[in-house]
Write a protein that holds these residues in place. Structure first.
Motif, short mmCIF file in Angstrom:
data_model
loop_
_atom_site.label_atom_id
_atom_site.label_comp_id
_atom_site.label_asym_id
_atom_site.label_seq_id
_atom_site.Cartn_x
_atom_site.Cartn_y
_atom_site.Cartn_z
N CYS A 268 87.31 99.00 104.60
CA CYS A 268 86.28 99.94 105.32
C CYS A 268 85.54 100.90 104.53
N LEU A 269 85.76 100.84 103.31
CA LEU A 269 84.97 101.63 102.15
C LEU A 269 83.74 101.64 102.62
N GLU A 270 82.82 102.48 103.11
CA GLU A 270 81.53 102.53 103.36
C GLU A 270 80.52 103.09 102.39
N GLU A 271 80.93 103.94 101.43
CA GLU A 271 80.00 104.51 100.49
C GLU A 271 80.77 105.30 99.62
N VAL A 272 80.44 105.12 98.20
CA VAL A 272 80.57 105.82 96.89
C VAL A 272 79.72 106.54 96.48
N PHE A 273 79.99 107.94 96.36
CA PHE A 273 79.08 108.98 95.53
C PHE A 273 79.60 109.50 94.54
N VAL A 274 78.73 109.19 93.46
CA VAL A 274 79.05 109.94 92.00
C VAL A 274 78.09 111.04 91.97
N GLN A 275 78.96 112.37 91.84
CA GLN A 275 77.90 113.60 91.82
C GLN A 275 77.80 113.72 90.14
N LYS A 276 76.48 113.94 89.90
CA LYS A 276 76.34 114.40 88.47
C LYS A 276 76.38 115.45 87.94
N GLY A 277 77.07 115.46 86.78
CA GLY A 277 77.35 116.74 85.97
C GLY A 277 78.39 117.34 86.39
N VAL A 278 79.55 116.60 87.36
CA VAL A 278 80.53 117.33 88.01
C VAL A 278 81.82 116.49 87.27
N ALA A 279 82.80 117.50 87.25
CA ALA A 279 84.05 116.81 86.77
C ALA A 279 84.91 116.93 87.83
N HIS A 280 86.19 117.14 87.55
CA HIS A 280 87.27 116.85 88.60
C HIS A 280 87.44 117.70 89.74
N PHE A 281 87.10 119.24 89.66
CA PHE A 281 87.49 119.84 90.57
C PHE A 281 86.04 119.89 91.66
N ASN A 282 85.64 118.65 92.25
CA ASN A 282 84.08 118.62 92.65
C ASN A 282 84.07 119.36 93.97
N ASN A 283 85.30 119.62 94.81
CA ASN A 283 85.25 120.45 95.81
C ASN A 283 84.89 121.93 95.79
N GLN A 284 85.11 122.33 94.38
CA GLN A 284 84.72 123.62 93.96
C GLN A 284 83.38 123.80 93.04
N GLU A 285 83.40 122.59 92.11
CA GLU A 285 82.11 122.69 91.20
C GLU A 285 80.92 122.44 92.04
N ALA A 286 80.99 121.49 93.09
CA ALA A 286 79.76 121.20 93.72
C ALA A 286 79.99 121.37 95.21
N ALA A 287 80.40 122.76 95.44
CA ALA A 287 81.12 122.93 96.83
C ALA A 287 80.16 122.64 98.21
N GLU A 288 78.73 123.15 97.99
CA GLU A 288 77.93 122.59 98.94
C GLU A 288 77.50 121.20 98.96
N ASP A 289 77.34 120.55 97.90
CA ASP A 289 77.00 119.30 98.04
C ASP A 289 78.16 118.33 98.69
N THR A 290 79.56 118.71 98.25
CA THR A 290 80.66 117.99 98.77
C THR A 290 80.69 118.45 100.17
N SER A 291 80.56 119.65 100.45
CA SER A 291 80.79 119.97 102.07
C SER A 291 79.69 119.39 102.76
N ASN A 292 78.33 118.86 102.36
CA ASN A 292 77.31 118.15 103.19
C ASN A 292 77.66 116.57 103.07
N LEU A 293 78.36 116.22 102.12
CA LEU A 293 78.58 114.63 102.25
C LEU A 293 79.93 114.50 102.78
N ILE A 294 80.94 115.58 102.96
CA ILE A 294 81.86 115.23 104.03
C ILE A 294 81.28 115.33 105.47
#
Length: 301
Positions: A268-294
């Motif tokens: 039931c894996l529906e989507e994979v998102f790869v955030q450009k220019g983002v490393a391991h701590f993506n919930n903090q590095e790309a906080a707004e984008d990650t929140s929106n994807l969630i």
């Protein structure tokens, strides 16, 4: 952080610190290593403002949650037991699960052991395969020794040594943080954030978090009944990672994620998102984008 409520909950024989905000369906956030509930600060504010009850604990051994002294107290069944008891304490049958790094591994275990407690899973950084794609003939740490050598961080974590939080983060994840030069902090980590982490890890140290790694071979033995078992086809999953994440760029990982292996293990894996220019701590590095994807994903269910 304004409006976030902190409380202690007795779960599975320990006292767990929980931060939460908002009303509505529960979104449960699980942090990784070396981290705290605080890593979800942006997502707590974002999701609670959109009609959800955002809940983020300090996991066993971290922050203001109890840290049992025994290494075996950190085996996977104890850790998942904490999460199940926490869900019970929230008065709900199911949660929207969001997890990162070691929290992501525990999230996969929860989906494997107690799938009826998970409504939707949004997984950050660590796909199902690395720890849970169990080789029945080779123990987990032994496999890492063979693949990467004795200097690989998981192998070194088996040894009882101490790490300063910021030096460890800088070495293992490439953030370049120097605790003596806070002006060199990455843009996603403020001096206030740094002070919070230093205050908590200065109190607890890293032993609890390192003990998760020190139980990997024991977890391998205990999970033998689930050998070859995939994730339930009743749990919708979204996977989010950064294109610079060392998990994502490790040998064979992209092929597994994008080549069909991940989808086979997680039907039931529906989507994979790869955030450009983002490393391991993506919930903090790309906080707004990650929140929106969630939010975009969980709002469908």
């Amino acid at each position: 952080m304004e409006g976030i409520v902190h409380r202690m909950v007795e779960v599975n024989g320990i006292n767990m610190h929980v931060a939460e905000k908002g009303d509505g369906p529960v979104v449960l956030f699980l942090h990784g290593f070396p981290d705290l509930w605080y890593s979800w600060r942006h997502q707590i504010l974002s999701l609670s403002s959109r009609g959800y009850r955002a809940v983020a604990p300090d996991l066993r051994g971290y922050g203001d949650t109890d840290a049992p002294s025994s290494i075996s107290s950190y085996m996977c069944f104890h850790l998942v037991g904490d999460i199940v008891a926490l869900i019970d304490s929230l008065g709900v049958d199911q949660v929207f699960l969001v997890a990162h790094d070691w929290g992501a591994i525990l999230g996969w275990y929860l989906c494997l052991f107690r799938p009826e407690r998970v409504r939707v899973y949004v997984c950050l950084s660590v796909p199902f395969r690395p720890f849970l794609g169990r080789n029945p003939k080779v123990r987990t740490v032994d496999a890492f020794h063979a693949l990467y050598g004795d200097d690989y961080y998981i192998c070194r974590f088996q040894v009882f040594i101490s790490f300063h939080l910021l030096l460890l983060v800088g070495r293992e994840y490439g953030t370049g943080i120097n605790p003596n030069t806070p002006e060199n902090l990455p843009s996603w980590l403020t001096e206030e954030d740094l002070a919070y982490y230093v205050s908590k890890f200065g109190k607890t140290g890293f032993t609890g978090g390192l003990n998760y790694y020190r139980n990997l071979n024991l977890d391998w033995e205990l999970t033998s009944p689930w050998n070859g078992v995939g994730i339930s086809d009743k749990i919708p999953v979204r996977f989010i990672t950064g294109d610079l994440d060392l998990v994502y760029t490790s040998a064979g990982m992209k092929e597994y994620i994008h080549g069909g292996g991940f989808k086979k293990d997680v039907p039931c894996l529906e989507e994979v998102f790869v955030q450009k220019g983002v490393a391991h701590f993506n919930n903090q590095e790309a906080a707004e984008d990650t929140s929106n994807l969630i939010y975009d994903f969980i709002s469908k269910f």
